[in-house]
Design a protein around this motif. Structure first.
Motif, PDB file in Angstrom:
ATOM      1  N   TRP A 169       0.858  -1.184   0.000  1.00 38.34           N
ATOM      2  CA  TRP A 169       0.000   0.000   0.000  1.00 38.34           C
ATOM      3  C   TRP A 169       0.893   1.232   0.000  1.00 38.34           C
ATOM      4  CZ3 TRP A 169      -5.159   0.482  -0.667  1.00 38.34           C
ATOM      5  CH2 TRP A 169      -5.939  -0.678  -0.550  1.00 38.34           C
ATOM      6  N   THR A 170       0.538   2.217  -0.840  1.00 37.50           N
ATOM      7  CA  THR A 170       1.325   3.441  -0.962  1.00 37.50           C
ATOM      8  C   THR A 170       0.418   4.656  -0.859  1.00 37.50           C
ATOM      9  OG1 THR A 170       2.955   2.358  -2.375  1.00 37.50           O
ATOM     10  CG2 THR A 170       2.900   4.761  -2.427  1.00 37.50           C
ATOM     11  N   PHE A 171       0.784   5.581   0.025  1.00 33.34           N
ATOM     12  CA  PHE A 171       0.073   6.858   0.094  1.00 33.34           C
ATOM     13  C   PHE A 171       0.779   7.826  -0.838  1.00 33.34           C
ATOM     14  CE2 PHE A 171      -1.180  10.993   1.599  1.00 33.34           C
ATOM     15  CZ  PHE A 171      -2.521  10.817   1.942  1.00 33.34           C
ATOM     16  N   ARG A 193       8.553   2.653   3.984  1.00 30.20           N
ATOM     17  CA  ARG A 193       9.525   3.435   3.218  1.00 30.20           C
ATOM     18  C   ARG A 193       8.968   4.791   2.794  1.00 30.20           C
ATOM     19  NH1 ARG A 193      10.340   2.872  -2.323  1.00 30.20           N
ATOM     20  NH2 ARG A 193       9.620   0.720  -2.311  1.00 30.20           N
ATOM     21  N   PRO A 194       9.331   5.869   3.509  1.00 29.74           N
ATOM     22  CA  PRO A 194       9.016   7.222   3.039  1.00 29.74           C
ATOM     23  C   PRO A 194      10.015   7.657   1.979  1.00 29.74           C
ATOM     24  CG  PRO A 194      10.193   7.352   5.110  1.00 29.74           C
ATOM     25  CD  PRO A 194      10.024   5.874   4.815  1.00 29.74           C
ATOM     26  N   MET A 195       9.561   8.465   1.020  1.00 30.06           N
ATOM     27  CA  MET A 195      10.434   8.909  -0.069  1.00 30.06           C
ATOM     28  C   MET A 195      10.140  10.360  -0.438  1.00 30.06           C
ATOM     29  SD  MET A 195      10.196   5.672  -2.723  1.00 30.06           S
ATOM     30  CE  MET A 195      11.162   6.551  -3.960  1.00 30.06           C
ATOM     31  N   TYR A 196      11.174  11.055  -0.862  1.00 25.49           N
ATOM     32  CA  TYR A 196      11.065  12.364  -1.509  1.00 25.49           C
ATOM     33  C   TYR A 196      11.827  12.302  -2.830  1.00 25.49           C
ATOM     34  CZ  TYR A 196       9.688  14.771   2.886  1.00 25.49           C
ATOM     35  OH  TYR A 196       9.049  15.205   4.021  1.00 25.49           O
ATOM     36  N   TRP A 197      11.361  13.049  -3.829  1.00 28.40           N
ATOM     37  CA  TRP A 197      12.114  13.163  -5.075  1.00 28.40           C
ATOM     38  C   TRP A 197      11.756  14.460  -5.784  1.00 28.40           C
ATOM     39  CZ3 TRP A 197       7.932  10.057  -4.351  1.00 28.40           C
ATOM     40  CH2 TRP A 197       6.843  10.219  -5.192  1.00 28.40           C
ATOM     41  N   CYS A 223       5.999  10.190  -1.163  1.00 25.26           N
ATOM     42  CA  CYS A 223       5.049   9.097  -0.944  1.00 25.26           C
ATOM     43  C   CYS A 223       5.478   8.323   0.294  1.00 25.26           C
ATOM     44  CB  CYS A 223       4.980   8.158  -2.153  1.00 25.26           C
ATOM     45  SG  CYS A 223       6.426   7.080  -2.342  1.00 25.26           S
ATOM     46  N   LEU A 224       4.588   7.486   0.782  1.00 21.34           N
ATOM     47  CA  LEU A 224       4.887   6.535   1.851  1.00 21.34           C
ATOM     48  C   LEU A 224       4.463   5.168   1.372  1.00 21.34           C
ATOM     49  CD1 LEU A 224       5.807   5.790   4.706  1.00 21.34           C
ATOM     50  CD2 LEU A 224       3.472   6.259   5.501  1.00 21.34           C
ATOM     51  N   CYS A 225       5.437   4.290   1.176  1.00 20.71           N
ATOM     52  CA  CYS A 225       5.167   2.933   0.687  1.00 20.71           C
ATOM     53  C   CYS A 225       5.364   1.940   1.832  1.00 20.71           C
ATOM     54  CB  CYS A 225       6.101   2.605  -0.472  1.00 20.71           C
ATOM     55  SG  CYS A 225       5.827   0.973  -1.196  1.00 20.71           S
ATOM     56  N   MET A 226       4.397   1.043   1.995  1.00 25.59           N
ATOM     57  CA  MET A 226       4.467   0.020   3.036  1.00 25.59           C
ATOM     58  C   MET A 226       4.182  -1.327   2.391  1.00 25.59           C
ATOM     59  SD  MET A 226       2.374   2.177   5.980  1.00 25.59           S
ATOM     60  CE  MET A 226       2.681   0.968   7.284  1.00 25.59           C
TER      61      MET A 226
END
Length: 291
Positions: free
Chosen positions: A14-16, A101-105, A125-128
Motif C-alpha cells: 500500500w502506498t500513500f 519506506r518514506p520517499m522524496y524526489w 510518498c509513503l510505501c508500506m
C-alpha cells in the motif's frame, strides 16, 4: 516491441501518494521525472514486526534530514509521517512483517539542461509492504574492490538512492566470487561498512565498529545497538579499522534496519561461528523493540 513480465509479483503493498492510498506497485514517476532520470531521490526504511515498530520516528526524522542534505524540500512533518504510518498499518494483518519506506524526489528539472532540479517540485510518498524478517542464518563476506565515496564526491549525508548502485555492484561482484556480502572501504582504505549494512567485530572481549567519518551512514539501528550493548555493560569502541582487523576478529556481525542483526559465518576462507556478542546484541534489540 514487447514488454518483459516481472519475474515475481510484489508482496502486498500500500502506498500513500497524491492524497490517497493505492494498492500494489503504483506508478509514481514518469520518464521525465527528475528523480527517475537523474536520481534526485531520498528514502528511509522503518520496520514493523511482531506488532512493534522500533525507532520509526527516527526513520521519519532522517528522511526529512536526507531531503535537506540533497537540497530537496521536506514537505511532510514527522508527526504527519507517523500518522500516515498508523493508517497504513491497519491495511495489513497485525502480525505482518513490513518495510515502511518514506520517499522524496524532485519532479522537475531546472534550466540549463535539467541537471539542476527545482526544489519546489519536491514530491513524496509513503510505501508500506510485506517483507518477512530474514532468518539469522549468517553470511559470508570478502573484501570489495569498490569503495565508499566522500562528501565531496557524493551526497553521503543523505540516504539517497543514487548511492546504492555502487553498493549493488560491490555485492554483485562479491556474489560472483561465492560470497553473500562484502566489506567496503573508504577512499583511505579503512573499513566503512558492508554492502548493505553497518558492521561490527569483537576481539578479546571488546566490540569494535568503524567510526563514522562522513563516508557511510551512521545507521539508526547501529546507534541503537551501540547504546544497548553499552547499557548492558559491554565495551563498544568506535575507531578506524582495517580489513586485517576483521580478518583477525573473534566474531563479526552486522546491523541494519532490514535484518536488525545478522552474524557473519565466513570471512574469505576462514569459518566463523555466531558469537556471544552477536547473540547478546540481537536479544537486547528484540527486548528493546518489545518494550
Amino acid at each position: 516491441m514487447t514488454s518483459e513480465k516481472l519475474t515475481a509479483a510484489p508482496s502486498k503493498t500500500w502506498t500513500f501518494f497524491g492524497g490517497d492510498w493505492h494498492e500494489g506497485n503504483v506508478a509514481i514517476m514518469g520518464v521525465r521525472t527528475h528523480g527517475t532520470w537523474l536520481g534526485s531521490a531520498v528514502f528511509d526504511g522503518g520496520r514493523a514486526f511482531e506488532g512493534v515498530t522500533p525507532d520509526l520516528d527516527l526513520h521519519f526524522a532522517r528522511v526529512n534530514q536526507s531531503a535537506t542534505h540533497l537540497c530537496l524540500k521536506p514537505v511532510v512533518s514527522e508527526a504527519e509521517w507517523m500518522a500516515l504510518a498508523k493508517e497504513g498499518l491497519r491495511r495489513f494483518d497485525p502480525d505482518a512483517a513490513l518495510y515502511i519506506r518514506p520517499m522524496y524526489w524532485a519532479e522537475a528539472g531546472g534550466p540549463g539542461g535539467g541537471v539542476r532540479f527545482d526544489p519546489e517540485s519536491t514530491r513524496w510518498c509513503l510505501c508500506m509492504y510485506e517483507a518477512p524478517m530474514p532468518e539469522p542464518k549468517g553470511m559470508s563476506i570478502t573484501l570489495s574492490p569498490f569503495r565508499r565515496p566522500t562528501d565531496e564526491t557524493a551526497p553521503v549525508k543523505a540516504k539517497a538512492g543514487c548511492l546504492y548502485p555502487n553498493n549493488s555492484r560491490a555485492m554483485l561482484e562479491a556474489h560472483a566470487r561465492g560470497f553473500t556480502n562484502c566489506v567496503m572501504r573508504d577512499m583511505l582504505g579503512n573499513v566503512a561498512e558492508l554492502g548493505n549494512s553497518n558492521v561490527f567485530m569483537a576481539r578479546d572481549g571488546v566490540v569494535y565498529t568503524p567510526v563514522p567519518n562522513g563516508t557511510f551512514l551512521n545507521g539508526i539501528t547501529r546507534q541503537r545497538m551501540i547504546g544497548l550493548l553499552r547499557e548492558d555493560g559491554n565495551t563498544v569502541i568506535e575507531k578506524t579499522l582495517t580489513y586485517a582487523d576483521f580478518q583477525a576478529a573473534d566474531e563479526i556481525f552486522s546491523t541494519g534496519n532490514f535484518s536488525k542483526a545478522m552474524p557473519v559465518t565466513r570471512i574469505d576462507d576462514r569459518e566463523l561461528q555466531p558469537g556471544p556478542f552477536y547473540a547478546k546484541a540481537r536479544k537486547l534489540y528484540w527486548d528493546f523493540a518489545h518494550r
